[in-house]
Design a protein around this motif. Structure first.
Motif, PDB file in Angstrom:
ATOM      1  N   LEU A  86      49.550 151.403  -1.887  1.00  0.00           N
ATOM      2  CA  LEU A  86      48.657 150.964  -2.969  1.00  0.00           C
ATOM      3  C   LEU A  86      49.467 150.494  -4.177  1.00  0.00           C
ATOM      4  CD1 LEU A  86      45.760 153.600  -3.052  1.00  0.00           C
ATOM      5  CD2 LEU A  86      45.637 151.219  -2.291  1.00  0.00           C
ATOM      6  N   ALA A  87      50.480 151.263  -4.527  1.00  0.00           N
ATOM      7  CA  ALA A  87      51.306 150.898  -5.676  1.00  0.00           C
ATOM      8  C   ALA A  87      52.001 149.562  -5.455  1.00  0.00           C
ATOM      9  CB  ALA A  87      52.331 151.993  -5.950  1.00  0.00           C
ATOM     10  N   LEU A  88      52.517 149.342  -4.261  1.00  0.00           N
ATOM     11  CA  LEU A  88      53.196 148.080  -3.951  1.00  0.00           C
ATOM     12  C   LEU A  88      52.218 146.909  -3.966  1.00  0.00           C
ATOM     13  CD1 LEU A  88      55.503 149.346  -1.082  1.00  0.00           C
ATOM     14  CD2 LEU A  88      56.281 148.452  -3.296  1.00  0.00           C
ATOM     15  N   LEU A  89      51.037 147.100  -3.388  1.00  0.00           N
ATOM     16  CA  LEU A  89      50.067 146.011  -3.298  1.00  0.00           C
ATOM     17  C   LEU A  89      49.400 145.722  -4.643  1.00  0.00           C
ATOM     18  CD1 LEU A  89      48.474 146.862   0.154  1.00  0.00           C
ATOM     19  CD2 LEU A  89      50.102 145.044  -0.374  1.00  0.00           C
ATOM     20  N   SER A  90      49.511 146.647  -5.582  1.00  0.00           N
ATOM     21  CA  SER A  90      49.012 146.369  -6.931  1.00  0.00           C
ATOM     22  C   SER A  90      49.926 145.395  -7.671  1.00  0.00           C
ATOM     23  CB  SER A  90      48.885 147.662  -7.737  1.00  0.00           C
ATOM     24  OG  SER A  90      50.169 148.178  -8.077  1.00  0.00           O
ATOM     25  N   ALA A  91      51.141 145.195  -7.112  1.00  0.00           N
ATOM     26  CA  ALA A  91      52.128 144.314  -7.752  1.00  0.00           C
ATOM     27  C   ALA A  91      52.197 142.949  -7.079  1.00  0.00           C
ATOM     28  CB  ALA A  91      53.502 144.975  -7.738  1.00  0.00           C
ATOM     29  N   GLY A  92      51.303 142.660  -6.125  1.00  0.00           N
ATOM     30  CA  GLY A  92      51.315 141.349  -5.498  1.00  0.00           C
ATOM     31  C   GLY A  92      50.945 141.404  -4.029  1.00  0.00           C
ATOM     32  N   ASP A  93      50.779 140.233  -3.438  1.00  0.00           N
ATOM     33  CA  ASP A  93      50.386 140.120  -2.035  1.00  0.00           C
ATOM     34  C   ASP A  93      51.614 140.268  -1.131  1.00  0.00           C
ATOM     35  OD1 ASP A  93      48.290 139.326  -3.573  1.00  0.00           O
ATOM     36  OD2 ASP A  93      47.774 137.558  -2.392  1.00  0.00           O
ATOM     37  N   LEU A  94      51.496 141.105  -0.095  1.00  0.00           N
ATOM     38  CA  LEU A  94      52.627 141.390   0.776  1.00  0.00           C
ATOM     39  C   LEU A  94      52.188 141.419   2.234  1.00  0.00           C
ATOM     40  CD1 LEU A  94      54.157 144.302  -1.327  1.00  0.00           C
ATOM     41  CD2 LEU A  94      55.114 141.994  -1.119  1.00  0.00           C
ATOM     42  N   GLY A 118      54.392 137.092 -13.496  1.00  0.00           N
ATOM     43  CA  GLY A 118      53.733 138.395 -13.569  1.00  0.00           C
ATOM     44  C   GLY A 118      52.225 138.337 -13.532  1.00  0.00           C
ATOM     45  N   ILE A 119      51.665 137.338 -12.882  1.00  0.00           N
ATOM     46  CA  ILE A 119      50.209 137.202 -12.791  1.00  0.00           C
ATOM     47  C   ILE A 119      49.731 137.962 -11.556  1.00  0.00           C
ATOM     48  CG2 ILE A 119      48.274 135.600 -12.569  1.00  0.00           C
ATOM     49  CD1 ILE A 119      50.014 133.470 -13.899  1.00  0.00           C
ATOM     50  N   LEU A 120      49.057 139.079 -11.775  1.00  0.00           N
ATOM     51  CA  LEU A 120      48.604 139.930 -10.679  1.00  0.00           C
ATOM     52  C   LEU A 120      47.128 139.734 -10.358  1.00  0.00           C
ATOM     53  CD1 LEU A 120      50.406 143.263 -11.664  1.00  0.00           C
ATOM     54  CD2 LEU A 120      51.193 141.465 -10.103  1.00  0.00           C
ATOM     55  N   LYS A 121      46.384 139.097 -11.239  1.00  0.00           N
ATOM     56  CA  LYS A 121      44.936 138.938 -11.026  1.00  0.00           C
ATOM     57  C   LYS A 121      44.598 137.656 -10.274  1.00  0.00           C
ATOM     58  CE  LYS A 121      44.507 137.109 -15.748  1.00  0.00           C
ATOM     59  NZ  LYS A 121      43.807 137.263 -17.039  1.00  0.00           N
ATOM     60  N   ALA A 122      45.618 136.930  -9.815  1.00  0.00           N
ATOM     61  CA  ALA A 122      45.419 135.729  -9.010  1.00  0.00           C
ATOM     62  C   ALA A 122      46.111 135.901  -7.672  1.00  0.00           C
ATOM     63  CB  ALA A 122      45.966 134.498  -9.728  1.00  0.00           C
ATOM     64  N   SER A 123      45.523 135.309  -6.631  1.00  0.00           N
ATOM     65  CA  SER A 123      46.146 135.307  -5.317  1.00  0.00           C
ATOM     66  C   SER A 123      46.028 133.918  -4.726  1.00  0.00           C
ATOM     67  CB  SER A 123      45.476 136.323  -4.385  1.00  0.00           C
ATOM     68  OG  SER A 123      44.128 135.958  -4.131  1.00  0.00           O
ATOM     69  N   VAL A 124      46.864 133.627  -3.747  1.00  0.00           N
ATOM     70  CA  VAL A 124      46.800 132.338  -3.057  1.00  0.00           C
ATOM     71  C   VAL A 124      46.672 132.603  -1.570  1.00  0.00           C
ATOM     72  CG1 VAL A 124      48.095 131.095  -4.815  1.00  0.00           C
ATOM     73  CG2 VAL A 124      49.334 132.169  -2.933  1.00  0.00           C
ATOM     74  N   ARG A 125      46.006 131.684  -0.897  1.00  0.00           N
ATOM     75  CA  ARG A 125      45.834 131.845   0.543  1.00  0.00           C
ATOM     76  C   ARG A 125      45.684 130.499   1.222  1.00  0.00           C
ATOM     77  NH1 ARG A 125      40.530 135.485   0.298  1.00  0.00           N
ATOM     78  NH2 ARG A 125      41.956 136.495  -1.155  1.00  0.00           N
ATOM     79  N   GLN A 126      46.019 130.486   2.499  1.00  0.00           N
ATOM     80  CA  GLN A 126      45.934 129.255   3.264  1.00  0.00           C
ATOM     81  C   GLN A 126      44.482 129.006   3.652  1.00  0.00           C
ATOM     82  OE1 GLN A 126      47.993 129.237   7.069  1.00  0.00           O
ATOM     83  NE2 GLN A 126      48.773 127.199   6.637  1.00  0.00           N
ATOM     84  N   GLY A 127      44.061 127.757   3.577  1.00  0.00           N
ATOM     85  CA  GLY A 127      42.689 127.452   3.929  1.00  0.00           C
ATOM     86  C   GLY A 127      42.449 125.960   4.026  1.00  0.00           C
ATOM     87  N   ASP A 128      41.343 125.613   4.664  1.00  0.00           N
ATOM     88  CA  ASP A 128      40.913 124.235   4.854  1.00  0.00           C
ATOM     89  C   ASP A 128      39.952 123.871   3.742  1.00  0.00           C
ATOM     90  OD1 ASP A 128      39.884 121.816   5.685  1.00  0.00           O
ATOM     91  OD2 ASP A 128      39.303 122.489   7.681  1.00  0.00           O
ATOM     92  N   ILE A 129      40.243 122.819   3.007  1.00  0.00           N
ATOM     93  CA  ILE A 129      39.401 122.429   1.881  1.00  0.00           C
ATOM     94  C   ILE A 129      38.005 122.017   2.337  1.00  0.00           C
ATOM     95  CG2 ILE A 129      40.002 119.967   1.840  1.00  0.00           C
ATOM     96  CD1 ILE A 129      40.218 120.261  -1.249  1.00  0.00           C
TER      97      ILE A 129
END
Length: 343
Positions: free
Chosen positions: A28-36, A202-213
């Motif tokens: 949990l602590a690690l994943l609070s710091a980013g996507d892994l 240091g932006i933790l409230k945003a994530s990126v992911r692969q996807g089809d537009i």
């Protein structure tokens, strides 16, 4: 915790039991710091992949983390919404920053992110010449960013979706406004660059992911601001991408499109995979209005007179979902802003 999000006794106990196991709390602590990925986590914790996967499954079942797919890879992150999220944040805040186990995990996480950043930079460097050439053709990025900030204003954004996120520029630009944000891109290489940029800033409230537009991996009506920045000219059917974006905009939410105005640089088709040579005000406005999106502003950003010829104009369209459209029926405002800075 908000009463509307309060947990029943059984659920509360289950969540505490799940989060209270040492390895799962470290996750949990690690994943609070980013996507892994699972591989990232096994490297950091020094435990087997099956063991880590089992812990992740339990955390996911309790709503503490979320999983998303990117090609053959699965990424995990701390869940940002839902009834369990406030409790997870409270538990993580209670953990001592000087705990030697968590400190060591943090050091290993920093190494994983360093390697990630180096790989992303290598890709960026290989393509930098091409991107620099394209940037020289139109108004400066700074002029576009300033125009976008003026258009969006200072009102807080609950949820932002950036389509074709590329390097994550939009996620960084609006970081002080949104509560959460998602960037979608088809390219894993570009996502690596965007993820490294989010780590760096240091932006933790945003994530990126692969996807089809054309088939977005997000919920309908889930975002109050959607952006499509310099993407449509690469598509055979840009109007379909706009239609897909419209599905995920909340009632009264906004859509911003940034793209090139019509031009005659045909070599961009062959050299840079441009399918469309820009878009007129009328064409995009018609597409938006067919989707019950009310166009509020159309802005042209023209290169300065000092710019190298040929020079391209960048157009920005701002539209709002029809259900609560502000100023519906008013004439479209057409502005032309001339940059004083050469591209």
């Amino acid at each position: 915790m908000d009463d509307g999000m309060a947990l029943g006794l059984d659920k509360l106990v289950d969540v505490l039991k799940t989060a209270g196991e040492p390895t799962r709390f470290r996750l949990l602590a690690l994943l609070s710091a980013g996507d892994l990925t699972v591989s990232d986590l096994t490297d950091i914790l020094g435990q087997s992949q099956p063991r880590i996967s089992r812990h992740l499954k339990l955390l996911s079942e309790e709503g503490l983390i979320e999983r998303y797919q990117e090609g053959a890879w699965a990424y995990f992150r701390l869940k940002q919404d839902g009834p369990v999220s406030p409790l997870a944040r409270l538990l993580l805040e209670a953990a001592g920053s000087d705990d030697p186990v968590l400190q060591r995990d943090g050091e290993r996480l920093a190494e994983v992110k360093r390697v990630r950043a180096e790989r992303a930079q290598a890709y960026f460097s290989r393509n930098a010449a091409e991107w620099d050439e394209l940037r020289r053709l139109h108004v400066s990025d700074r002029a576009v960013e300033e125009a976008l900030l003026r258009l969006v204003g200072s009102e807080p954004i609950d949820a932002l979706l950036d389509l074709g996120t590329g390097t994550g520029l939009i996620l960084q630009l609006f970081q002080n406004l949104y509560r959460r944000a998602v960037g979608i891109d088809a390219s894993r290489d570009m996502l690596a660059v965007a993820r490294a940029n989010l780590d760096r800033t240091g932006i933790l409230k945003a994530s990126v992911r692969q996807g089809d537009i054309f088939n977005l991996p997000v919920e309908a009506g889930d975002f109050d601001l959607v952006t499509i920045h310099q993407v449509l000219h690469f598509l055979d059917h840009p109007e379909r991408a706009i239609a897909e974006a419209a599905k995920v905009i909340r009632s009264g939410g906004r859509l911003i499109i940034v793209d090139l105005a019509p031009h005659t640089l045909d070599y961009l088709r062959e050299d840079h995979a441009h399918v469309r040579l820009g878009f007129s005000h009328q064409t995009v406005t018609e597409w938006l209005e067919k989707l019950d999106l009310s166009v509020e502003q159309v802005i042209d950003l023209q290169p300065s007179a000092k710019a190298e010829a040929p020079a391209l104009t960048v157009t920005i369209w701002l539209a709002r979902a029809a259900a609560t459209a502000a100023g519906a029926g008013k004439p479209v405002q057409r502005k032309s802003l001339v940059s004083d800075v050469a591209s």
